[in-house]
Design a protein around this motif. Structure first.
Motif, PDB file in Angstrom:
ATOM      1  N   ASN A   1      -8.242  -7.333   2.697  1.00  0.00           N
ATOM      2  CA  ASN A   1      -8.180  -6.104   3.500  1.00  0.00           C
ATOM      3  C   ASN A   1      -9.234  -5.103   3.044  1.00  0.00           C
ATOM      4  OD1 ASN A   1      -6.106  -6.990   5.062  1.00  0.00           O
ATOM      5  ND2 ASN A   1      -4.504  -5.863   3.991  1.00  0.00           N
TER       6      ASN A   1
ATOM      7  N   PRO B   1       0.811  -1.218   0.000  1.00  0.00           N
ATOM      8  CA  PRO B   1       0.000   0.000   0.000  1.00  0.00           C
ATOM      9  C   PRO B   1       0.850   1.277   0.000  1.00  0.00           C
ATOM     10  CG  PRO B   1      -0.780  -1.537   1.683  1.00  0.00           C
ATOM     11  CD  PRO B   1       0.529  -2.061   1.166  1.00  0.00           C
TER      12      PRO B   1
ATOM     13  N   ASP C   1      -5.128  -2.031  -2.208  1.00  0.00           N
ATOM     14  CA  ASP C   1      -4.968  -2.966  -1.107  1.00  0.00           C
ATOM     15  C   ASP C   1      -5.355  -4.340  -1.623  1.00  0.00           C
ATOM     16  OD1 ASP C   1      -4.412  -4.011   1.415  1.00  0.00           O
ATOM     17  OD2 ASP C   1      -5.305  -2.287   2.417  1.00  0.00           O
TER      18      ASP C   1
ATOM     19  N   ARG D   1      -1.864  -5.338   9.119  1.00  0.00           N
ATOM     20  CA  ARG D   1      -1.188  -5.681   7.861  1.00  0.00           C
ATOM     21  C   ARG D   1       0.052  -6.537   8.035  1.00  0.00           C
ATOM     22  NH1 ARG D   1      -3.323  -2.798   4.196  1.00  0.00           N
ATOM     23  NH2 ARG D   1      -4.509  -0.979   4.829  1.00  0.00           N
TER      24      ARG D   1
ATOM     25  N   GLU E   1      -7.348   3.839   8.376  1.00  0.00           N
ATOM     26  CA  GLU E   1      -6.397   3.838   7.267  1.00  0.00           C
ATOM     27  C   GLU E   1      -5.614   5.121   7.281  1.00  0.00           C
ATOM     28  OE1 GLU E   1      -5.754   1.794   4.268  1.00  0.00           O
ATOM     29  OE2 GLU E   1      -6.280   0.540   5.944  1.00  0.00           O
TER      30      GLU E   1
END
Ligand SMILES: [Zn+2]
Length: 398
Positions: free
Chosen positions: A198, A161, A194, A239, A397
């Motif tokens: 996710n 990402p 992503d 993550r 995020e």
């Protein structure tokens, strides 16, 4: 509705106070709309002038709109504000092993324009097709690129990402696919990527049923060609190092599953509980001699129509889905586990077998997670859109 955790927002990103206030006001409007500037200032204890400046900025960006005067509390009737209800706000690009969907959505996640892209083997050609469709859906819904806050891309593979690149997409065998960069270059819109699981987890946070979106810790098991898992800890996507967490699809749940996993082994969860596994079981149940090609949708349809062989194939697949979910519950103790994907359409057939397996394996006295079907009909497309919303609203995020 979900509220942003400001202490977390502050810790999670190196934003300025100004950015944090902006996200705070935006979330506040989302939670309490319609609301006036004065009410926001009073309730948040922000300076009235700070609120006014932020509201003007959000209005200029097309995130909020004024909807006329509210009730007076003594003086002039205040102008009420809410999230912008109409018009495209985000574009989602949902790349799956079988096809790709590009769609524009409003702030509520309603699809306004949608294009289907057939996948092609060459990544450069695929990039060109996707970019063309993004431009098309942006142009189709009034307002054009100015109204759209960005493009979110959900990919069936390992992504970074931070760079916006797909590191590896096993199904296509593509490495280092720079799709976000290309979309940004061609459209001028900010693009984020992503992986599909996710993205689906983020969609649950944003658009999911309250019992999921309000959970601090939950896991989504996305059943498709393979099995992807998205983990939400403390309201944030977990993550792991270089975005590689959540590869539970490759945990070993048995020996010699009905199909090979995308990694080549046949002992992985994916080899036992994916859509492919269900189809293989069905074909075996009815006898492979027919030579007829059967899709997962066919199996679902036949099971819902009462065909015994199809029901059995789904029930057995659900049993193995349950084994993997049990392992996740025992190891991570989430509040809820969400099952996403087409298989949820046969939930009355799938759920009993799933629940039975999970109940049997959970140790007595340990908290048991709720097992629910996703309410989102296109979790990964909604996930792609959520990537854009999450960035704007600072939810879970960066
Ligand atoms: Zn595997």
């Amino acid at each position: 509705m979900r509220r942003i955790d400001l202490t977390k927002a502050q810790a999670a990103r190196s934003s300025t106070i100004r950015d944090i206030n902006r996200q705070f006001v935006l979330n506040y409007i989302r939670d309490r709309e319609p609301i006036s500037r004065a009410q926001i200032a009073r309730n948040t204890e922000l300076q009235r002038s700070t609120v006014s400046t932020i509201v003007e900025e959000l209005k200029a960006e097309g995130l909020i709109e004024e909807i006329g005067a509210g009730a007076s509390t003594g003086g002039r009737r205040p102008t009420m504000i809410r999230l912008r209800a109409a018009g495209a706000m985000a574009v989602g690009v949902d790349v799956t092993p079988t096809h790709t969907t590009v769609a524009s959505c409003d702030l509520k996640g309603r699809v306004l324009a949608s294009e289907r892209v057939e996948n092609v083997a060459r990544p450069e050609e695929m990039t060109a097709r996707v970019v063309e469709c993004v431009s098309k859906v942006v142009a189709r819904d009034g307002g054009g690129a100015a109204a759209v806050a960005g493009v979110g891309i959900s990919l069936p593979g390992l992504v970074d990402p931070a760079t916006g690149r797909a590191v590896f997409i096993p199904f296509f065998r593509w490495r280092d696919w720079a799709i976000a960069e290309e979309i940004e270059r061609a459209t001028g819109l900010k693009a984020s990527v992503d992986n599909d699981a996710n993205a689906a987890a983020l969609a649950e946070l944003w658009f999911g049923r309250p019992e999921v979106s309000e959970s601090r810790d939950f896991i989504i098991a996305l059943v498709a060609e393979g099995i992807g898992t998205g983990i939400v800890f403390d309201g944030q996507i977990y993550r792991g190092e270089r975005g590689a967490a959540g590869e539970f699809g490759h945990m070993i749940v048995g020996q010699n599953g009905p199909v090979a996993c995308s990694c080549g082994n046949s002992d992985c969860w994916e080899a036992f509980a994916s859509e492919k596994a269900a189809v293989a079981r069905y074909v075996k149940n009815v006898g492979a001699a027919s030579g007829e090609s059967v899709s997962f949708d066919d199996v679902m349809e036949r099971a819902l129509g009462g065909e015994h062989a199809a029901i059995e194939a789904l029930t057995e697949t659900a049993h193995y889905l349950g084994i993997g979910i049990s392992n996740l519950i025992v190891g991570l103790s989430p509040e809820a586990v969400v099952v996403g994907g087409r298989i949820t359409r046969a939930w009355p057939i799938v759920a009993p077998s799933l629940e039975e397996t999970i109940q049997r394996s959970i140790r007595r006295g340990l908290p048991s997670a709720r097992i629910v079907a996703s309410t989102l009909s296109e979790p990964t497309l909604m996930g792609a859109v959520s990537l854009v919303l999450a960035r704007k609203f600072g939810l879970a995020e960066d």
